[in-house]
Scaffold this active site. Structure first.
Site, PDB file in Angstrom:
ATOM      1  N   GLU A 209      -5.264  -1.453   1.845  1.00 58.49           N
ATOM      2  CA  GLU A 209      -4.250  -0.641   2.405  1.00 58.49           C
ATOM      3  C   GLU A 209      -3.506  -1.400   3.579  1.00 58.49           C
ATOM      4  O   GLU A 209      -2.994  -0.959   4.229  1.00 58.49           O
ATOM      5  CB  GLU A 209      -4.722   0.482   3.067  1.00 58.49           C
ATOM      6  CG  GLU A 209      -5.592   1.486   1.846  1.00 58.49           C
ATOM      7  CD  GLU A 209      -5.907   2.754   2.323  1.00 58.49           C
ATOM      8  OE1 GLU A 209      -5.811   2.907   3.590  1.00 58.49           O
ATOM      9  OE2 GLU A 209      -6.439   3.473   1.571  1.00 58.49           O
ATOM     10  N   LYS A 338      -3.195  15.198  -0.543  1.00 59.66           N
ATOM     11  CA  LYS A 338      -2.943  13.948  -1.417  1.00 59.66           C
ATOM     12  C   LYS A 338      -2.524  14.528  -2.519  1.00 59.66           C
ATOM     13  O   LYS A 338      -3.078  15.285  -3.387  1.00 59.66           O
ATOM     14  CB  LYS A 338      -4.080  13.096  -1.808  1.00 59.66           C
ATOM     15  CG  LYS A 338      -4.535  12.549  -0.448  1.00 59.66           C
ATOM     16  CD  LYS A 338      -6.028  11.446  -0.809  1.00 59.66           C
ATOM     17  CE  LYS A 338      -6.461  10.619   0.200  1.00 59.66           C
ATOM     18  NZ  LYS A 338      -7.861  10.111  -0.129  1.00 59.66           N
TER      19      LYS A 338
END
EC number: 4.2.1.11
Length: 426
Positions: A209, A338
């Site tokens: 990330e 999500k």
């Protein structure tokens, strides 16, 4: 009768995500020449209760191909949706859910369904000549989120000794979103220098990330490095910390204990460690502090850590049924949203609305296997969520989200940065 919103064409293809693994992209065209496309992300530390991501399990791409999901879009979903009004998002999502016929979208694949769901929303917005955030949220969508930027990686997102997965910064003292991005980017560069000086130039490796993954050995060492980076950047009064433990990844179901830095810990002992951390460092939020099935534990830590945002990711998986249970038990006080955990835009919005109605914070989130798609940027503004989690200010698939939010803030002209009111920003 205006049929310009009717779905004229749907097609899907296999493309790559940020880890070099296959994922699915869908395109939708309306009769009015409105166009929408979407690329689905994928997680590394996934919750047991997430909707099913369909993989081919063949020889190509190490079994991770998604050609079966692509085929499901082109051969099963598309024929059913051609001619439907693209504005009827819930109807379209329900048609796909019913076509699948399972609770977890295991037949067609949540990745196939979500790709179409997102692309339909974009096509309808384009046909309406509206930006996606305004199409989904209306004229009351004006709150710019506080970014949770992942700057130190551990767990499944890195190759160091840290069990906790993400150490993040939140610029709650910024005046605007673009100002927040600047603060975080400056801190990121400052932190890079700190790590290079302390561990050597080879230590500024980054994880999935975009956060750094230096060879830190303890939690205190990680926070010490983080504090120094923030201090050198000059934002000690503006930036606070948030942590994603991803505790299910180091939980041992056989012994009902957590293995942290080689030590076996009970739930109570781990909660005590969190309490100690919160007392020593400017931590305002902790995600997945405990095992995904431990609602009682989440209830206890929420009670013990008053004033701290306790985020449910793997425990809720953006599923309203699991979220309702958490709300009834006062387990956690925020939802990590999500879209690929549940598989449709409609269900994602339902989960966010349920959380907000019950005083839970909402954090719209990326996945570790991301793409250049920036739909979550529009979604967080549409929902007025006040918080977004989408990685470091580095790597194109992460900065795509931040850059889209910078554009949205500029376009809105009159907007409100959530800042210190990140949990309940309105």
């Amino acid at each position: 009768m205006d049929n310009s919103f009717d779905i004229y064409e749907i097609k899907a293809r296999q493309v790559l995500d940020s880890r070099g693994n296959p994922t699915i992209e869908a395109e939708v065209l309306t009769a009015g020449r409105g166009y929408g496309h979407a690329i689905v992300p994928s997680g590394a530390s996934t919750g047991t209760f997430e909707a099913v991501e369909l993989r081919d399990l063949g020889k190509k791409y190490g079994g991770k191909g998604v050609l079966n999901a692509v085929g499901n879009v082109n051969e099963i979903i598309a024929p059913e949706l051609i001619g439907e009004d693209s504005r009827n998002q819930r109807l379209i999502d329900n048609i796909m859910i019913n076509l699948d016929g399972t609770e977890n979208k295991a037949n067609l694949g949540a990745n196939a369904i979500l790709a179409v769901s997102m692309a339909v929303a974009r096509a309808a917005a384009d046909t309406s000549s509206l930006p996606l955030y305004k199409y989904l949220g209306g004229c009351n969508s004006y709150i710019m989120p506080v970014p949770m930027m992942n700057v130190l990686n551990g767990g499944k997102h890195a190759g160091n000794a840290l069990d906790f997965q993400e150490f993040m910064i939140m610029p709650i003292g910024a005046d605007s979103f673009s100002d927040a991005v600047r603060m975080c980017a400056e801190t990121y560069q400052s932190l890079k220098k700190v790590i290079s000086e302390k561990y050597g130039k080879d230590a500024v490796n980054i994880g999935d990330e975009g956060g750094f993954a230096p060879p830190v050995k303890t939690i205190d060492e990680a926070f010490s490095v983080l504090l120094e980076g923030v201090k050198r950047a000059g934002y000690e009064n503006e930036i606070v910390f948030t942590l994603d433990s991803a505790a299910s990844e180091f939980y041992d179901e056989k012994t009902n204990s957590y293995v942290v830095l080689g030590e076996s810990l009970s739930t109570d002992k781990l909660i005590e460690i969190y309490k100690d951390m919160v007392s020593k460092y400017p931590i305002v939020s902790i995600e997945d502090p405990l095992f995904e099935g431990d609602f009682e534990g989440f209830k206890e830590i929420t009670k013990e850590l008053k004033g701290i945002q306790i985020i449910g990711d793997d425990i809720f998986v953006t599923n309203t049924n699991r979220l309702k249970k958490g709300i009834e038990m006062n387990a956690a006080n925020a939802l990590l949203l999500k879209v690929n955990q549940i598989g449709t835009i409609s269900e994602s919005i339902d989960a966010a609305n349920l959380a907000s109605r019950n005083g839970y914070g909402v954090i719209v989130s990326h996945r570790s296997g991301e793409t250049e798609d920036s739909i979550i940027s529009d979604l967080t503004v549409a929902l007025n969520s006040g918080q977004i989690k989408t990685g470091a200010p580095a790597r194109g698939e992460r900065t795509a989200k931040y850059n889209q939010l910078i554009r949205i803030e500029e376009e809105l002209q009159i907007s409100k940065y959530a800042g210190k009111n990140f949990k309940i920003p309105f």
